[in-house]
Write a protein that holds these residues in place. Sequence first.
Motif, mmCIF file in Angstrom:
data_model
loop_
_atom_site.group_PDB
_atom_site.id
_atom_site.type_symbol
_atom_site.label_atom_id
_atom_site.label_comp_id
_atom_site.label_asym_id
_atom_site.label_seq_id
_atom_site.Cartn_x
_atom_site.Cartn_y
_atom_site.Cartn_z
ATOM 1 N N MET A 1 3.218 -2.839 -42.278
ATOM 2 C CA MET A 1 4.271 -2.897 -41.268
ATOM 3 C C MET A 1 4.494 -4.339 -40.796
ATOM 4 S SD MET A 1 4.262 0.154 -38.501
ATOM 5 C CE MET A 1 2.720 0.839 -39.064
ATOM 6 N N ASP A 2 5.740 -4.752 -40.693
ATOM 7 C CA ASP A 2 5.970 -6.122 -40.228
ATOM 8 C C ASP A 2 6.276 -6.148 -38.722
ATOM 9 O OD1 ASP A 2 8.473 -5.134 -40.111
ATOM 10 O OD2 ASP A 2 9.282 -6.300 -41.794
ATOM 11 N N ARG A 3 6.416 -7.328 -38.206
ATOM 12 C CA ARG A 3 6.605 -7.517 -36.763
ATOM 13 C C ARG A 3 7.771 -6.694 -36.188
ATOM 14 N NH1 ARG A 3 7.016 -12.732 -33.367
ATOM 15 N NH2 ARG A 3 5.226 -12.391 -32.038
ATOM 16 N N PRO A 4 8.987 -6.783 -36.808
ATOM 17 C CA PRO A 4 10.107 -6.006 -36.248
ATOM 18 C C PRO A 4 9.844 -4.491 -36.255
ATOM 19 C CG PRO A 4 10.916 -7.640 -37.827
ATOM 20 C CD PRO A 4 9.429 -7.661 -37.921
ATOM 21 N N GLU A 5 9.196 -4.014 -37.306
ATOM 22 C CA GLU A 5 8.918 -2.567 -37.362
ATOM 23 C C GLU A 5 7.988 -2.155 -36.223
ATOM 24 O OE1 GLU A 5 8.321 -0.594 -41.586
ATOM 25 O OE2 GLU A 5 7.781 -2.721 -41.626
ATOM 26 N N ILE A 6 6.981 -2.989 -36.000
ATOM 27 C CA ILE A 6 6.041 -2.674 -34.924
ATOM 28 C C ILE A 6 6.724 -2.770 -33.559
ATOM 29 C CG2 ILE A 6 3.911 -3.444 -33.781
ATOM 30 C CD1 ILE A 6 2.783 -3.976 -36.549
ATOM 31 N N LEU A 7 7.553 -3.783 -33.406
ATOM 32 C CA LEU A 7 8.297 -3.913 -32.143
ATOM 33 C C LEU A 7 9.108 -2.649 -31.873
ATOM 34 C CD1 LEU A 7 9.203 -5.696 -29.725
ATOM 35 C CD2 LEU A 7 11.085 -6.492 -31.160
ATOM 36 N N LYS A 8 9.726 -2.126 -32.908
ATOM 37 C CA LYS A 8 10.551 -0.923 -32.754
ATOM 38 C C LYS A 8 9.683 0.262 -32.305
ATOM 39 C CE LYS A 8 13.941 2.094 -33.755
ATOM 40 N NZ LYS A 8 13.210 3.181 -33.184
ATOM 41 N N LYS A 9 8.521 0.395 -32.925
ATOM 42 C CA LYS A 9 7.627 1.500 -32.540
ATOM 43 C C LYS A 9 7.106 1.324 -31.111
ATOM 44 C CE LYS A 9 6.038 2.902 -37.118
ATOM 45 N NZ LYS A 9 6.133 4.318 -37.332
ATOM 46 N N VAL A 10 6.761 0.092 -30.777
ATOM 47 C CA VAL A 10 6.281 -0.181 -29.419
ATOM 48 C C VAL A 10 7.402 0.132 -28.412
ATOM 49 C CG1 VAL A 10 5.588 -2.035 -27.840
ATOM 50 C CG2 VAL A 10 4.514 -1.858 -30.098
ATOM 51 N N ASN A 11 8.619 -0.228 -28.777
ATOM 52 C CA ASN A 11 9.763 0.071 -27.912
ATOM 53 C C ASN A 11 9.868 1.577 -27.656
ATOM 54 O OD1 ASN A 11 12.873 -1.699 -27.586
ATOM 55 N ND2 ASN A 11 12.289 0.179 -26.563
ATOM 56 N N ASP A 12 9.660 2.375 -28.721
ATOM 57 C CA ASP A 12 9.720 3.837 -28.557
ATOM 58 C C ASP A 12 8.625 4.343 -27.616
ATOM 59 O OD1 ASP A 12 11.859 3.922 -30.207
ATOM 60 O OD2 ASP A 12 10.744 4.518 -32.011
ATOM 61 N N VAL A 13 7.451 3.735 -27.729
ATOM 62 C CA VAL A 13 6.357 4.135 -26.836
ATOM 63 C C VAL A 13 6.730 3.819 -25.383
ATOM 64 C CG1 VAL A 13 3.960 3.695 -26.173
ATOM 65 C CG2 VAL A 13 4.544 3.877 -28.587
ATOM 66 N N PHE A 14 7.288 2.642 -25.153
ATOM 67 C CA PHE A 14 7.719 2.266 -23.791
ATOM 68 C C PHE A 14 8.715 3.297 -23.244
ATOM 69 C CE2 PHE A 14 6.652 -2.078 -22.134
ATOM 70 C CZ PHE A 14 5.682 -2.405 -23.070
ATOM 71 N N ILE A 15 9.682 3.661 -24.100
ATOM 72 C CA ILE A 15 10.711 4.606 -23.658
ATOM 73 C C ILE A 15 10.080 5.933 -23.267
ATOM 74 C CG2 ILE A 15 12.622 6.037 -24.552
ATOM 75 C CD1 ILE A 15 13.598 3.494 -26.026
ATOM 76 N N ASP A 16 9.108 6.358 -24.074
ATOM 77 C CA ASP A 16 8.460 7.633 -23.808
ATOM 78 C C ASP A 16 7.605 7.579 -22.536
ATOM 79 O OD1 ASP A 16 7.724 10.296 -24.469
ATOM 80 O OD2 ASP A 16 5.758 9.507 -25.061
#
Lengths: 309, 80
Positions: free
Chosen positions: B1-16
């Motif tokens: 997984m690269d940086r942008p992919e991880i950022l996207k997943k982290v963003n989803d966690v924040f939203i949740d």
Amino acid sequence: MLYYPEVMIEPVNYICERIEALNPIHSKKLRKSMEFFDDKYNELAGAFFEKYIQLLHAENKTLDYAIDCYLKMIADVNAETLEFLRTGKYSSSTFDEVNARVYASPETMAYYMHGLILSQFLWKHHYQVFDYFINTLPQYINTTKSYLEVGVGHGLYLSKSLEILDDEASFTVVDISETSITLAKHFTNNSRIAFNLRDIFDFDNEEKFDFITLGEVLEHVEDPLKLLSKLNSLLSENGTLFFTTPTNAPAIDHIYLFNNVEEIRKIVRQAGFQIIGERAFLSEEVSPEKAEKYKIAVLYAAFIKKADV
Amino acid sequence: MDRPEILKKVNDVFIDVMDDDNIILNYVTTANDVDEWDSLNHIQLVVAIEKLFKIRFTSKEIQSWDNVGAMVDSIISKLN
Ligand SMILES: C[S@@+](CC[C@H](N)C(=O)[O-])C[C@H]1O[C@@H](n2cnc3c(N)ncnc32)[C@H](O)[C@@H]1O
């Protein structure tokens, strides 16, 4: 950032600004509490800080010392919360463990108790419970000739009981920590109080007590039912016990996990008590759904008496 | 997984965790930029991220994050 300076009294303003600088993430919680506080809070907090700052000065300390203590306590709570959310358990399970780690460690106990006493005026739910206690206690003035406080800690509740109850009433304190006894002695500064440095399970008294206070101690013992039963035996026939205890509240010295308020009520009944009045306060400003999902602590407080047989 | 992919997943966690669909993170986002990012949510974020990526942070790592980028880098270092 400004904290509603028009409604906040000076020491509280100073504390909030300092915490904002030292721990900005945590200060968000304080800001929410401050929105809730009213004139009555200002009056109580004003009187408290006047007394408390004097006590600090007498020990060559300043409010900055107390703020550092508070932030150390917060760091502990955060670390324990992280572990609790990972494992579903409190990190300590035996009394011996927490006794060595906390009560018998003057250094830990000092920052913990100074931190805790500040939290009484910084956290909405701690203030709400305190407010519930001092609003209800006057009902017991006439019937209370003897008052016992178990796990007195910093001594804030004791100091209010002294103010509220009859001048003729006797006051007895039991706490296992020397640090707590010394702090409560200094904070109350009153020769009417008999202090006992002892484990409550080793304490006995010929005369029964008309009123017993047990603030945030039940979760500190391995068997809370045994503690309530013990206090039942120390209580006079028509006496009243006021106690507080949290659910889902990881801390360095918490052993017994109550998962919900009903579990607390259950042992109250098992110990031969009935509930006269109760309150439950959420420790964070979240929806009930979120509180349940993320196991947010609820602080439960109740006035109870011996059950009718 | 690269940086942008991880950022996207982290963003989803924040939203949740924060229950707010409008959160848009970038690498320099800090707690100052997100109102709901308080100490309680911070701990819940950590636990949710640990679960999602099946990793475990040390308390030192958690304290060292001063923005979302540092968080993402911590995750990358655990995955490799
Ligand atoms: C968290 S503090 C509570 C302070 C205060 N009552 C309040 O409500 O904020 C717990 C106190 O209970 C004392 N304590 C814990 N276990 C005890 C025991 N078995 N017997 C007597 N005191 C105990 C500790 O030393 C500490 O002072």
